[in-house]
Design an enzyme around this catalytic site. Structure first.
Site, PDB file in Angstrom:
ATOM      1  N   LYS A  32      20.995 -24.451 -29.005  1.00  0.00           N
ATOM      2  CA  LYS A  32      21.860 -24.346 -30.183  1.00  0.00           C
ATOM      3  C   LYS A  32      22.637 -25.643 -30.369  1.00  0.00           C
ATOM      4  O   LYS A  32      22.690 -26.204 -31.466  1.00  0.00           O
ATOM      5  CB  LYS A  32      22.826 -23.175 -29.970  1.00  0.00           C
ATOM      6  CG  LYS A  32      23.764 -22.922 -31.134  1.00  0.00           C
ATOM      7  CD  LYS A  32      24.949 -22.020 -30.751  1.00  0.00           C
ATOM      8  CE  LYS A  32      24.515 -20.713 -30.135  1.00  0.00           C
ATOM      9  NZ  LYS A  32      25.653 -19.762 -29.998  1.00  0.00           N
ATOM     10  N   LYS A  55      28.551 -21.998 -20.509  1.00  0.00           N
ATOM     11  CA  LYS A  55      29.188 -20.740 -20.937  1.00  0.00           C
ATOM     12  C   LYS A  55      29.988 -20.194 -19.770  1.00  0.00           C
ATOM     13  O   LYS A  55      29.691 -20.485 -18.614  1.00  0.00           O
ATOM     14  CB  LYS A  55      28.112 -19.714 -21.318  1.00  0.00           C
ATOM     15  CG  LYS A  55      28.634 -18.618 -22.211  1.00  0.00           C
ATOM     16  CD  LYS A  55      28.569 -19.034 -23.676  1.00  0.00           C
ATOM     17  CE  LYS A  55      29.237 -18.032 -24.587  1.00  0.00           C
ATOM     18  NZ  LYS A  55      28.991 -18.362 -26.004  1.00  0.00           N
ATOM     19  N   GLY A  62      36.125 -19.993 -27.484  1.00  0.00           N
ATOM     20  CA  GLY A  62      36.119 -18.530 -27.492  1.00  0.00           C
ATOM     21  C   GLY A  62      34.726 -17.938 -27.601  1.00  0.00           C
ATOM     22  O   GLY A  62      33.744 -18.625 -27.865  1.00  0.00           O
ATOM     23  N   ASP A  63      34.666 -16.649 -27.372  1.00  0.00           N
ATOM     24  CA  ASP A  63      33.477 -15.818 -27.606  1.00  0.00           C
ATOM     25  C   ASP A  63      34.034 -14.381 -27.657  1.00  0.00           C
ATOM     26  O   ASP A  63      35.230 -14.214 -27.944  1.00  0.00           O
ATOM     27  CB  ASP A  63      32.432 -16.008 -26.490  1.00  0.00           C
ATOM     28  CG  ASP A  63      31.061 -15.428 -26.844  1.00  0.00           C
ATOM     29  OD1 ASP A  63      30.278 -16.085 -27.534  1.00  0.00           O
ATOM     30  OD2 ASP A  63      30.766 -14.269 -26.437  1.00  0.00           O
ATOM     31  N   THR A 116      31.783 -19.804 -37.557  1.00  0.00           N
ATOM     32  CA  THR A 116      30.534 -19.144 -37.147  1.00  0.00           C
ATOM     33  C   THR A 116      30.025 -18.242 -38.266  1.00  0.00           C
ATOM     34  O   THR A 116      28.846 -18.274 -38.635  1.00  0.00           O
ATOM     35  CB  THR A 116      30.740 -18.339 -35.855  1.00  0.00           C
ATOM     36  OG1 THR A 116      31.379 -19.184 -34.899  1.00  0.00           O
ATOM     37  CG2 THR A 116      29.422 -17.848 -35.307  1.00  0.00           C
ATOM     38  N   SER A 131      33.421 -26.706 -33.442  1.00  0.00           N
ATOM     39  CA  SER A 131      34.120 -27.076 -32.210  1.00  0.00           C
ATOM     40  C   SER A 131      33.922 -28.569 -31.925  1.00  0.00           C
ATOM     41  O   SER A 131      34.852 -29.270 -31.505  1.00  0.00           O
ATOM     42  CB  SER A 131      33.585 -26.277 -31.014  1.00  0.00           C
ATOM     43  OG  SER A 131      34.175 -25.004 -30.952  1.00  0.00           O
TER      44      SER A 131
HETATM   45  P1  NDP Z   1      34.977 -10.622 -31.098  1.00  0.00           P
HETATM   46  O1  NDP Z   1      35.494 -10.237 -29.770  1.00  0.00           O
HETATM   47  O2  NDP Z   1      35.889 -11.228 -32.098  1.00  0.00           O
HETATM   48  O3  NDP Z   1      34.304  -9.351 -31.812  1.00  0.00           O
HETATM   49  C1  NDP Z   1      33.245  -8.689 -31.196  1.00  0.00           C
HETATM   50  C2  NDP Z   1      32.807  -7.550 -32.088  1.00  0.00           C
HETATM   51  O4  NDP Z   1      31.579  -7.015 -31.596  1.00  0.00           O
HETATM   52  C3  NDP Z   1      33.793  -6.375 -32.076  1.00  0.00           C
HETATM   53  O5  NDP Z   1      33.717  -5.683 -33.292  1.00  0.00           O
HETATM   54  C4  NDP Z   1      33.259  -5.529 -30.930  1.00  0.00           C
HETATM   55  O6  NDP Z   1      33.611  -4.153 -31.014  1.00  0.00           O
HETATM   56  C5  NDP Z   1      31.764  -5.687 -31.089  1.00  0.00           C
HETATM   57  N1  NDP Z   1      31.138  -5.577 -29.760  1.00  0.00           N
HETATM   58  C6  NDP Z   1      31.348  -6.385 -28.695  1.00  0.00           C
HETATM   59  N2  NDP Z   1      30.662  -5.977 -27.620  1.00  0.00           N
HETATM   60  C7  NDP Z   1      30.006  -4.874 -28.027  1.00  0.00           C
HETATM   61  C8  NDP Z   1      29.133  -3.979 -27.374  1.00  0.00           C
HETATM   62  N3  NDP Z   1      28.786  -4.150 -26.084  1.00  0.00           N
HETATM   63  N4  NDP Z   1      28.630  -2.957 -28.100  1.00  0.00           N
HETATM   64  C9  NDP Z   1      28.981  -2.775 -29.407  1.00  0.00           C
HETATM   65  N5  NDP Z   1      29.819  -3.598 -30.076  1.00  0.00           N
HETATM   66  C10 NDP Z   1      30.318  -4.615 -29.392  1.00  0.00           C
HETATM   67  O7  NDP Z   1      33.735 -11.583 -30.806  1.00  0.00           O
HETATM   68  P2  NDP Z   1      33.008 -12.628 -31.776  1.00  0.00           P
HETATM   69  O8  NDP Z   1      33.034 -12.123 -33.171  1.00  0.00           O
HETATM   70  O9  NDP Z   1      33.519 -13.971 -31.469  1.00  0.00           O
HETATM   71  O10 NDP Z   1      31.510 -12.566 -31.216  1.00  0.00           O
HETATM   72  C11 NDP Z   1      30.517 -11.718 -31.769  1.00  0.00           C
HETATM   73  C12 NDP Z   1      29.135 -12.258 -31.408  1.00  0.00           C
HETATM   74  O11 NDP Z   1      28.981 -13.578 -31.968  1.00  0.00           O
HETATM   75  C13 NDP Z   1      28.840 -12.427 -29.917  1.00  0.00           C
HETATM   76  O12 NDP Z   1      27.477 -12.176 -29.694  1.00  0.00           O
HETATM   77  C14 NDP Z   1      29.138 -13.899 -29.663  1.00  0.00           C
HETATM   78  O13 NDP Z   1      28.451 -14.381 -28.535  1.00  0.00           O
HETATM   79  C15 NDP Z   1      28.601 -14.495 -30.949  1.00  0.00           C
HETATM   80  N6  NDP Z   1      29.087 -15.820 -31.308  1.00  0.00           N
HETATM   81  C16 NDP Z   1      30.426 -16.090 -31.410  1.00  0.00           C
HETATM   82  C17 NDP Z   1      30.857 -17.341 -31.789  1.00  0.00           C
HETATM   83  C18 NDP Z   1      32.299 -17.656 -32.002  1.00  0.00           C
HETATM   84  O14 NDP Z   1      32.593 -18.765 -32.432  1.00  0.00           O
HETATM   85  N7  NDP Z   1      33.219 -16.750 -31.751  1.00  0.00           N
HETATM   86  C19 NDP Z   1      29.899 -18.438 -32.025  1.00  0.00           C
HETATM   87  C20 NDP Z   1      28.518 -18.039 -31.963  1.00  0.00           C
HETATM   88  C21 NDP Z   1      28.151 -16.785 -31.605  1.00  0.00           C
HETATM   89  P3  NDP Z   1      34.704  -3.568 -29.974  1.00  0.00           P
HETATM   90  O15 NDP Z   1      36.024  -4.103 -30.433  1.00  0.00           O
HETATM   91  O16 NDP Z   1      34.553  -2.097 -30.112  1.00  0.00           O
HETATM   92  O17 NDP Z   1      34.298  -4.079 -28.617  1.00  0.00           O
HETATM   93  O1  2IT Z   2      28.141 -18.790 -28.809  1.00  0.00           O
HETATM   94  C1  2IT Z   2      28.791 -19.762 -29.247  1.00  0.00           C
HETATM   95  O2  2IT Z   2      28.226 -20.734 -29.777  1.00  0.00           O
HETATM   96  C2  2IT Z   2      30.254 -19.737 -29.142  1.00  0.00           C
HETATM   97  N1  2IT Z   2      30.802 -18.760 -28.655  1.00  0.00           N
HETATM   98  C3  2IT Z   2      31.066 -20.915 -29.602  1.00  0.00           C
HETATM   99  C4  2IT Z   2      31.111 -21.974 -28.548  1.00  0.00           C
HETATM  100  C5  2IT Z   2      32.036 -23.141 -28.821  1.00  0.00           C
HETATM  101  O3  2IT Z   2      32.146 -23.963 -27.898  1.00  0.00           O
HETATM  102  O4  2IT Z   2      32.639 -23.256 -29.893  1.00  0.00           O
END
Ligand code: NDP
Ligand code: 2IT
Length: 449
Positions: free
Chosen positions: A118, A130, A169-170, A214, A381
């Site tokens: 990525k 990570k 974050g993630d 994202t 980022s």
């Molecule tokens: P958040 O913690 O902000 O939100 C996560 C969301 O997904 C919540 O609604 C949560 O529900 C739900 N969720 C998490 N785990 C589970 C699970 N095991 N089963 C069902 N629902 C689940 O995280 P992000 O929005 O940052 O991340 C979401 C996805 O995007 C992840 O896969 C992450 O790796 C990916 N991502 C994030 C990036 C970023 O910049 N933040 C960048 C690229 C990818 P609940 O509150 O009920 O747990």
């Molecule tokens: O999955 C991802 O790309 C992230 N959670 C963001 C990573 C970052 O360093 O901004």
């Protein structure tokens, strides 16, 4: 399963299975990339000679540590912390931290492995890494989260730095957690080193657009895939799973581009609002009040909440999984296609199982895998790191324009690489090969290290 693996690559994959027992998500992520690389080795025997694939599958460094902290009742709690520094050929290790009870080494390694390709696709100088913990932030007080973050950083600080490894974050890690960790890093090191973490607050080194990046980027990627097919978001019914950072800003950008999102979710169930999701309400509930998505129907009486419901049963033309890994299985994928879905863009990392991916590819719908579609977060980022390096901050319009351009380029590179390797329209092959080749060339140039 999905595509056939080239016979030169099978022994490499078998070695990965043997060396990393039980890490099923890591196996899945490696398999998906390795299935694309057969023709690359045929074209580039030097990659095989110098064992580039074998080296890419072995993290450069894996750190596992104890995170002790005291909860609000005065009880000692112990969690496990991880940082996997996977590959630094293109730049300092870069990738998020995930706090979720399901976290173990296999999840961090799958995420770190995906991050290598990525980050390469963004075209910016960032390697892959990570980290995270099995800590569950849900239901914890701010004080508990702060003490956990401080304890986590008290070990992590010795492994990171603006030129070494830059976390962000993630799942479960947003602005609040980055703030607590930055504060502890600053205190321990006596350095105000902005570039050590990204996703910082706007008045202490953060970048505009990082919060939105994202989700915005994922919607831009889908927009590009739709354009290739002479389509657009305009008037399309869309479903976005999750209701966290990625989901919220995916919904916002889809609405800006003329689509209508009718459903989103959390791990307890999904909401359906035929009038279109009221994003301000979702933001109030999730970002400010930290409540469950179920509360939406208290304010929007016409909307429905389906406890433990499967969001993929909601008919849509565009689906954007934005919650977690393996949330779309083969049956869900088949249902989406049957209901008229023409595009899937993955905001989450590896949200579709191999069976689901095969169904999307066989149906020839526009399928944008996470490592391409969600690259906008880490790309922004890297833009935050650029601003930190020159002690500058760009305005929203400029930063968003850069993000938009990067996503167009990621799309173009994947699209062209798929064509070059005889798989037109297959963004899985395009993303894997385009991401891999840049890293492989850099590794080759740097010798056996
Ligand atoms: P958040 O913690 O902000 O939100 C996560 C969301 O997904 C919540 O609604 C949560 O529900 C739900 N969720 C998490 N785990 C589970 C699970 N095991 N089963 C069902 N629902 C689940 O995280 P992000 O929005 O940052 O991340 C979401 C996805 O995007 C992840 O896969 C992450 O790796 C990916 N991502 C994030 C990036 C970023 O910049 N933040 C960048 C690229 C990818 P609940 O509150 O009920 O747990
Ligand atoms: O999955 C991802 O790309 C992230 N959670 C963001 C990573 C970052 O360093 O901004």
């Amino acid at each position: 399963m999905t595509a056939q693996m080239d016979e030169k690559i099978i022994p490499i994959y078998q070695e990965v299975l043997a060396r990393n027992p039980g890490e099923v998500e890591f196996h899945q992520a490696v398999r998906e990339v390795l299935e694309s690389l057969g023709p690359v080795l045929t074209k580039h025997p030097e990659f095989a000679h110098y064992k580039i694939i074998e080296r890419i599958c072995e993290p450069e460094r894996q750190i596992i540590f104890r995170v002790p902290w005291v909860d609000h009742q005065g009880k000692v709690q112990i969690n496990r912390g991880f940082r996997v520094e996977f590959n630094s050929a293109l730049g300092p290790y870069k990738g998020g931290l995930r706090f979720h009870p399901s976290v173990y080494l296999g999840i961090i390694k799958f995420l770190g492995f995906e991050q290598i390709f990525k980050n390469s696709l963004t075209g910016l100088p960032i390697g892959g890494g990570k980290g995270g913990s099995d800590f569950d932030p849900k239901g914890k007080t701010d004080g508990e989260v702060m003490r956990f973050c401080q304890s986590f950083m008290t070990e992590l600080y010795r492994h990171i730095g603006e030129h070494t490894d830059v976390p962000a974050g993630d799942i479960g890690v947003g602005g609040r957690e980055i703030g607590f960790m930055f504060g502890q890093y600053k205190r321990i090191t006596n350095r105000w080193e902005a570039g050590v973490l990204t996703g910082k607050g706007l008045n202490w080194g953060g970048s505009l657009v990082r919060t939105e990046a994202t989700g915005y980027g994922a919607a831009y990627f889908v927009d590009e895939m739709l354009k290739v097919r002479g389509e657009s978001f305009d008037g399309k019914t869309c479903v976005v799973s999750g209701s966290g950072n990625v989901a919220i800003y995916t919904i916002e950008k889809i609405h800006q581009l003329g689509g209508k999102v009718v459903a989103c979710s959390d791990s307890s169930g999904y909401i359906y609002d035929e009038k279109g999701i009221d994003l301000e309400l979702v933001q109030q509930l999730k970002e400010i009040e930290r409540r469950r998505i179920e509360a939406y129907v208290d304010y929007r009486k016409h909307a429905k909440y389906i406890t433990k419901g499967n969001i993929w049963e909601v008919p849509c033309q565009v689906a954007m999984p934005s919650a977690t890994q393996n949330e779309i299985n083969g049956k869900d994928a088949a249902l989406l296609v049957k209901n008229g879905c023409i595009a899937v863009g993955e905001g989450a990392n590896m949200p579709t199982t191999p069976e689901g991916v095969k169904i999307f590819l066989d149906a020839k719908i526009a399928y944008g895998p996470g490592k391409a579609a969600n690259a906008g977060g880490v790309a922004t980022s890297a833009l935050e790191m650029q601003q930190n390096a020159v002690r500058d901050s760009w305005d929203f319009e400029e930063t968003e324009a850069r993000l938009h351009k990067i996503m167009k380029n990621v799309h173009r590179d994947c699209f062209e690489m798929a064509e070059k390797y005889g798989a037109p329209g297959n963004y899985v092959i395009g993303a894997n090969i385009a991401g891999f080749i840049k890293v492989a060339r850099a590794m080759l140039a740097m010798g056996v290290v």
